[in-house]
Write a protein that holds these residues in place. Structure first.
Motif, PDB file in Angstrom:
ATOM      1  N   ASN A  25      19.025 -21.359   7.609  1.00 40.13           N
ATOM      2  CA  ASN A  25      20.105 -20.451   8.009  1.00 40.13           C
ATOM      3  C   ASN A  25      19.703 -19.634   9.231  1.00 40.13           C
ATOM      4  O   ASN A  25      20.520 -19.382  10.119  1.00 40.13           O
ATOM      5  CB  ASN A  25      20.457 -19.525   6.848  1.00 40.13           C
ATOM      6  CG  ASN A  25      21.717 -18.727   7.113  1.00 40.13           C
ATOM      7  OD1 ASN A  25      22.783 -19.283   7.320  1.00 40.13           O
ATOM      8  ND2 ASN A  25      21.590 -17.408   7.134  1.00 40.13           N
ATOM      9  N   ALA A  26      18.432 -19.232   9.296  1.00 43.64           N
ATOM     10  CA  ALA A  26      17.945 -18.476  10.454  1.00 43.64           C
ATOM     11  C   ALA A  26      18.005 -19.314  11.728  1.00 43.64           C
ATOM     12  O   ALA A  26      18.308 -18.799  12.813  1.00 43.64           O
ATOM     13  CB  ALA A  26      16.520 -17.995  10.204  1.00 43.64           C
ATOM     14  N   LEU A  27      17.731 -20.606  11.613  1.00 40.74           N
ATOM     15  CA  LEU A  27      17.800 -21.479  12.787  1.00 40.74           C
ATOM     16  C   LEU A  27      19.246 -21.639  13.266  1.00 40.74           C
ATOM     17  O   LEU A  27      19.502 -21.687  14.478  1.00 40.74           O
ATOM     18  CB  LEU A  27      17.192 -22.848  12.447  1.00 40.74           C
ATOM     19  CG  LEU A  27      15.685 -22.837  12.178  1.00 40.74           C
ATOM     20  CD1 LEU A  27      15.228 -24.200  11.682  1.00 40.74           C
ATOM     21  CD2 LEU A  27      14.901 -22.443  13.429  1.00 40.74           C
ATOM     22  N   VAL A  71      10.087 -17.245  14.169  1.00 41.11           N
ATOM     23  CA  VAL A  71      11.219 -17.325  13.240  1.00 41.11           C
ATOM     24  C   VAL A  71      10.706 -17.053  11.831  1.00 41.11           C
ATOM     25  O   VAL A  71       9.822 -17.753  11.342  1.00 41.11           O
ATOM     26  CB  VAL A  71      11.893 -18.710  13.291  1.00 41.11           C
ATOM     27  CG1 VAL A  71      13.060 -18.768  12.305  1.00 41.11           C
ATOM     28  CG2 VAL A  71      12.372 -19.010  14.706  1.00 41.11           C
ATOM     29  N   SER A  72      11.240 -16.032  11.208  1.00 39.03           N
ATOM     30  CA  SER A  72      10.844 -15.709   9.836  1.00 39.03           C
ATOM     31  C   SER A  72      12.071 -15.207   9.082  1.00 39.03           C
ATOM     32  O   SER A  72      12.809 -14.358   9.576  1.00 39.03           O
ATOM     33  CB  SER A  72       9.743 -14.642   9.820  1.00 39.03           C
ATOM     34  OG  SER A  72      10.198 -13.448  10.413  1.00 39.03           O
ATOM     35  N   ALA A  73      12.269 -15.752   7.910  1.00 37.36           N
ATOM     36  CA  ALA A  73      13.415 -15.379   7.077  1.00 37.36           C
ATOM     37  C   ALA A  73      13.226 -15.995   5.707  1.00 37.36           C
ATOM     38  O   ALA A  73      12.396 -16.888   5.516  1.00 37.36           O
ATOM     39  CB  ALA A  73      14.724 -15.852   7.706  1.00 37.36           C
ATOM     40  N   VAL A  74      14.000 -15.494   4.749  1.00 39.16           N
ATOM     41  CA  VAL A  74      13.962 -16.083   3.412  1.00 39.16           C
ATOM     42  C   VAL A  74      14.549 -17.493   3.454  1.00 39.16           C
ATOM     43  O   VAL A  74      14.024 -18.427   2.845  1.00 39.16           O
ATOM     44  CB  VAL A  74      14.745 -15.206   2.413  1.00 39.16           C
ATOM     45  CG1 VAL A  74      14.823 -15.887   1.048  1.00 39.16           C
ATOM     46  CG2 VAL A  74      14.086 -13.838   2.293  1.00 39.16           C
ATOM     47  N   ASN A  75      15.643 -17.644   4.205  1.00 39.46           N
ATOM     48  CA  ASN A  75      16.304 -18.940   4.354  1.00 39.46           C
ATOM     49  C   ASN A  75      16.109 -19.407   5.794  1.00 39.46           C
ATOM     50  O   ASN A  75      16.858 -19.034   6.696  1.00 39.46           O
ATOM     51  CB  ASN A  75      17.786 -18.818   4.012  1.00 39.46           C
ATOM     52  CG  ASN A  75      18.477 -20.164   3.909  1.00 39.46           C
ATOM     53  OD1 ASN A  75      18.129 -21.114   4.598  1.00 39.46           O
ATOM     54  ND2 ASN A  75      19.479 -20.249   3.039  1.00 39.46           N
TER      55      ASN A  75
END
Length: 293
Positions: free
Chosen positions: A147-149, A140-144
């Motif tokens: 929110n990604a979860l 899991v990789s994202a700026v937020n």
């Protein structure tokens, strides 16, 4: 969050120590200035500093009220997060057919990590080992990250519905919970990113020092020590009230008066693991400090 037992007075004094020192110097300087022959001729009616003090009190009352509203809203939002986290897992357990224990565990683990990740991101802290391990394991990789979860929740619900393991009505119920969690996350981000106007603090500080400057000229000059003490104590009280409101106005600042997001996340984890029948339920340690995070 401060607990209802011992409270560290020194923490608060450390927060305003420079203001106390400045006001002490200011009070002594004004008191000595008032003793000079030319300034002794100046005498103001006590109503004038009293009127200014009333104005400062009203401004501080408004500031404290607004700060408390922000603090209480944050606590209310996290109360909703606790309830919605339990409801999400409870509905997943209820809706999943027999033999889908891994699917239930996936949702439960993701929701637990979401609560920790949200609290740590609001405090702008590096993610804890628990969160990092989960993110690395599931790529899991994202700026937020929070929110990604939630996106992963939605994706898995869509896949389960496509395989006919969930009805459209059940999908709608679960999506409603996800929407509420997203709304709570957005409210927290709004509180974190909305700064109380700095000009308001500047105005309050100017009025406090103007009040301290004119107060000695409305007092009896015969007792210099008493005059200096009064000129010192009243502005310190005003500054202390204002500092209290400043501390409360950001409930995610990683301080003792924070919303106890870590403690609430631990409560959510314990509840969820008990709901899914996990044998490795962590114990919540008793807090020995005067606050909990």
């Amino acid at each position: 969050m401060l607990l209802n037992k011992k409270i560290s007075v020194w923490y608060f004094i450390r927060e305003i120590k420079f203001q106390i020192l400045f006001i002490a110097i200011f009070a002594v300087a004004i008191g000595l200035l008032d003793m000079l022959p030319w300034f002794q001729k100046i005498s103001l009616p006590l109503n004038i500093p009293a009127l200014l003090g009333t104005a400062v009190s009203l401004l501080l009352a408004f500031r404290t009220s607004q700060s408390y509203e922000r603090w209480w809203e944050a606590r209310t939002v996290w109360g909703a997060i606790v309830n919605d986290s339990r409801t999400l897992v409870r509905l997943i357990i209820q809706f999943m057919p027999e033999g889908k224990n891994q699917t239930i565990k996936d949702f439960a683990e993701r929701q637990i990590i979401w609560t920790y990740a949200l609290g740590e991101s609001l405090r702008k802290l590096p993610f804890s080992t628990k969160v990092k391990q989960y993110l690395d394991q599931h790529n899991v990789s994202a700026v937020n990250i929070p929110n990604a979860l939630l996106d992963e929740h939605s994706r898995q619900i869509r896949e389960i519905t496509a395989s006919k393991e969930l009805t459209d009505f059940q999908q709608m119920q679960l999506n409603d919970i996800i929407t509420r969690l997203c709304d709570s996350m957005g409210k927290c981000e709004r509180l974190k990113n909305t700064v109380f106007p700095r000009s308001y603090s500047v105005l309050v500080h100017i009025l406090i020092y103007v009040f301290a400057a004119i107060l000695p000229f409305g007092l009896d000059d015969s007792l210099l020590a008493v005059e200096i003490m009064i000129t010192f104590l009243i502005p310190v009280a005003f500054v202390a009230i204002e500092k209290t409101s400043i501390i409360m106005q950001d409930p995610f600042e990683n301080g003792p008066v924070d919303t106890p997001m870590t403690s609430l996340a631990q409560t959510i984890e314990i509840n969820i693991r008990q709901m899914i029948g996990d044998q490795n339920v962590p114990l919540k340690k008793e807090n020995t400090s005067y606050y909990e995070m």
